[in-house]
Scaffold this active site. Structure first.
Site, mmCIF file in Angstrom:
data_model
loop_
_atom_site.group_PDB
_atom_site.id
_atom_site.type_symbol
_atom_site.label_atom_id
_atom_site.label_comp_id
_atom_site.label_asym_id
_atom_site.label_seq_id
_atom_site.Cartn_x
_atom_site.Cartn_y
_atom_site.Cartn_z
ATOM 1 C CB CYS A 64 5.922 10.546 -17.022
ATOM 2 S SG CYS A 64 6.103 9.020 -18.139
ATOM 3 C CG HIS A 97 9.555 11.172 -14.755
ATOM 4 N ND1 HIS A 97 9.319 9.911 -14.280
ATOM 5 C CD2 HIS A 97 9.289 11.066 -16.098
ATOM 6 C CE1 HIS A 97 9.270 9.294 -15.549
ATOM 7 N NE2 HIS A 97 9.150 10.024 -16.360
ATOM 8 C CG ASN A 130 9.903 6.924 -18.243
ATOM 9 O OD1 ASN A 130 9.231 6.689 -17.329
ATOM 10 N ND2 ASN A 130 9.797 7.757 -19.226
HETATM 11 N N1 ACO Z 1 18.924 1.915 -30.910
HETATM 12 C C1 ACO Z 1 19.868 2.622 -31.859
HETATM 13 N N2 ACO Z 1 19.435 3.637 -32.733
HETATM 14 C C2 ACO Z 1 18.258 4.089 -32.258
HETATM 15 C C3 ACO Z 1 17.472 3.857 -31.254
HETATM 16 C C4 ACO Z 1 17.636 2.341 -30.438
HETATM 17 N N3 ACO Z 1 16.968 2.146 -29.439
HETATM 18 N N4 ACO Z 1 16.434 4.540 -31.271
HETATM 19 C C5 ACO Z 1 16.215 5.414 -32.219
HETATM 20 N N5 ACO Z 1 17.613 5.201 -32.870
HETATM 21 C C6 ACO Z 1 18.066 5.857 -34.076
HETATM 22 C C7 ACO Z 1 16.973 6.701 -34.782
HETATM 23 O O1 ACO Z 1 16.485 5.764 -35.574
HETATM 24 C C8 ACO Z 1 17.813 7.683 -35.588
HETATM 25 O O2 ACO Z 1 18.603 7.245 -36.592
HETATM 26 P P1 ACO Z 1 18.600 7.905 -37.796
HETATM 27 O O3 ACO Z 1 19.452 9.080 -37.507
HETATM 28 O O4 ACO Z 1 19.271 7.003 -38.937
HETATM 29 O O5 ACO Z 1 17.292 8.373 -38.238
HETATM 30 C C9 ACO Z 1 18.895 8.148 -34.464
HETATM 31 O O6 ACO Z 1 18.896 7.070 -33.412
HETATM 32 C C10 ACO Z 1 18.617 9.235 -33.511
HETATM 33 O O7 ACO Z 1 17.285 9.180 -33.282
HETATM 34 P P2 ACO Z 1 16.493 10.346 -32.284
HETATM 35 O O8 ACO Z 1 15.050 9.834 -31.909
HETATM 36 O O9 ACO Z 1 16.882 11.685 -32.981
HETATM 37 O O10 ACO Z 1 17.366 10.206 -31.006
HETATM 38 P P3 ACO Z 1 17.552 11.166 -29.812
HETATM 39 O O11 ACO Z 1 18.924 11.587 -29.525
HETATM 40 O O12 ACO Z 1 16.424 12.144 -29.927
HETATM 41 O O13 ACO Z 1 17.221 10.258 -28.795
HETATM 42 C C11 ACO Z 1 15.423 9.537 -27.146
HETATM 43 C C12 ACO Z 1 16.063 9.583 -28.697
HETATM 44 C C13 ACO Z 1 16.335 8.830 -26.142
HETATM 45 C C14 ACO Z 1 14.004 9.064 -27.333
HETATM 46 C C15 ACO Z 1 15.322 10.977 -26.676
HETATM 47 O O14 ACO Z 1 14.648 11.801 -27.628
HETATM 48 C C16 ACO Z 1 14.215 11.240 -25.402
HETATM 49 O O15 ACO Z 1 14.812 10.774 -24.256
HETATM 50 N N6 ACO Z 1 13.314 12.012 -25.586
HETATM 51 C C17 ACO Z 1 12.279 12.053 -24.287
HETATM 52 C C18 ACO Z 1 11.570 11.004 -23.890
HETATM 53 C C19 ACO Z 1 10.872 11.270 -22.689
HETATM 54 O O16 ACO Z 1 11.337 12.087 -21.857
HETATM 55 N N7 ACO Z 1 9.645 10.825 -22.245
HETATM 56 C C20 ACO Z 1 9.343 10.918 -21.073
HETATM 57 C C21 ACO Z 1 7.975 10.919 -20.888
HETATM 58 S S1 ACO Z 1 7.420 9.434 -20.987
HETATM 59 C C22 ACO Z 1 5.770 9.365 -20.742
HETATM 60 O O17 ACO Z 1 5.173 10.349 -20.347
HETATM 61 C C23 ACO Z 1 5.062 8.205 -20.906
#
Ligand code: ACO
Length: 338
Positions: free
Chosen positions: A129, A265, A295
């Site tokens: 990214c 980004h 993304n």
């Molecule tokens: N729909 C519904 N629920 C979901 C989903 C979904 N799509 N995905 C995860 N959940 C659930 C999980 O299973 C979890 O449930 P649980 O509490 O019962 O275990 C709950 O939601 C919370 O999950 P988390 O992963 O802790 O959620 P978080 O608030 O951290 O959000 C996210 C997840 C959006 C992925 C976030 O962590 C994020 O954006 N991280 C950064 C990603 C990023 O920036 N990537 C950039 C680089 S990409 C690259 O370089 C290729």
């Protein structure tokens, strides 16, 4: 003798040689739109969850047989048309992608041939990214040093091909697309002049395992799927991006208030807001396309730039700050006078 010494001094200080001016900008998105609601029909997720946690509303997905090089070519053609030039003028292509058409040759080589460019160099850069910032930095260095005169910097991805469509934690986050800039070497116009002012790049390979693809030609011999520890990536993204943005501002003698546009980004609207808050930057100065593009990895910054240029937000003379973080981890920032 004095003449020779002056020439030597210029060679030792690339910044005195030339500046890379941005003369064209273009983007391309595949036609097919996939909404959150469509995903929720076949996955345990919801439009509300995706919007609240990420800011994403929809993404584009490349058609069967539509390759990263196809998206890259369309974006490059639009950028060249915007610059009023053609492929035959280009003597450098640096293409950022983590989803190349083939393991080798570089996807840039295919784009080079399709543009009718038979001279110069074309190669890919892989910083996921953060790839567009890395590609921009490499092209800028080449132009400043006189290694090339006109460069195409492209970010192009088909992340839909490396997603595990059963994993709701990752597959809802990404989309396909491409964007490109045309850069031209111009005599250094001084501190108020237009062009690339700086690029700062960083990597921390100790974080290899928090964002990776579980396959590759040397390990599993198949291309694999994206895996991510989302929370840890999120935490590190806000920290590293805030630091590199400060680094870019300090290197150029600017304050956050001097920035006309932050073009980050587009990974997650909460990461973007977190960095903007630390900078003290108002929402009105942030270009955000995540709602419609999701993304798109290395393509997200040039896609956002093309959007904001087309709708008249970014104009000549504006101070534009780019930042990105991706797998590696790798991250960087670039300051531009548009
Ligand atoms: N729909 C519904 N629920 C979901 C989903 C979904 N799509 N995905 C995860 N959940 C659930 C999980 O299973 C979890 O449930 P649980 O509490 O019962 O275990 C709950 O939601 C919370 O999950 P988390 O992963 O802790 O959620 P978080 O608030 O951290 O959000 C996210 C997840 C959006 C992925 C976030 O962590 C994020 O954006 N991280 C950064 C990603 C990023 O920036 N990537 C950039 C680089 S990409 C690259 O370089 C290729």
């Amino acid at each position: 003798m004095r003449h020779l010494l002056r020439r030597k001094a210029r060679l030792c200080n690339p910044s005195m040689l030339a500046r890379s001016q941005i003369v064209g900008c273009g983007a391309y998105l595949p036609e097919r739109i996939v909404t959150n609601i469509e995903l929720a029909a076949r996955l345990d997720t919801s439009d509300e969850w995706i919007r609240q946690r990420t800011g994403i509303g929809e993404r584009r997905i490349a058609a069967n047989g539509e390759l990263t090089s196809d998206l890259a070519l369309r974006a490059a053609q639009r950028a060249l048309a915007d610059a009023g030039t053609s492929g035959s003028d280009v003597d450098l292509i640096v293409l950022a992608t983590a989803t190349p058409d083939n393991t080798f040759p570089a996807t840039a080589a295919k784009v080079q041939a399709q543009l009718g460019m038979s001279h110069g160099a074309a190669f890919d850069v892989q910083a996921v990214c953060a790839g567009f910032i890395f590609a921009l930095g490499i092209a800028d260095n080449a132009l400043r040093l006189g290694q090339a005169r006109t460069a195409l910097v492209i970010g192009a991805e088909t992340f839909s091909r490396i997603l595990d469509w059963e994993d709701r934690g990752t597959c809802v986050l990404f989309g396909d697309g491409a964007g490109a800039l045309v850069l031209k070497a111009v005599p250094d116009p001084g501190s108020r002049g237009r062009g690339v002012l700086s690029t700062h790049l960083h990597s921390d390979g100790r974080q290899y395992d928090i964002l990776y693809v579980d396959g590759g030609p040397s390990s599993t011999r198949h291309s694999g799927h994206l895996r991510m520890e989302g929370r840890e990536v999120f935490r590190q993204a806000v920290q590293h991006l805030s630091e590199v943005v400060d680094e870019a501002l300090a290197a150029n003698g600017f304050n956050a208030a001097d920035i006309d546009w932050l073009v980050p980004h587009q990974a997650n609207s909460r990461i973007i807001d977190g960095v903007a808050r630390k900078l003290g930057l108002s929402a009105g100065k942030i270009v955000s396309t995540i709602e419609r593009h999701a993304n798109t990895s290395a393509a997200s910054i040039p896609l956002a730039l093309a959007t904001a240029v087309a709708d008249g937000r970014i104009r000549p003379g504006h101070l534009v700050l780019l930042e990105a973080l991706g797998g590696g981890l790798s991250w960087g920032a670039s300051m531009l006078r548009w």
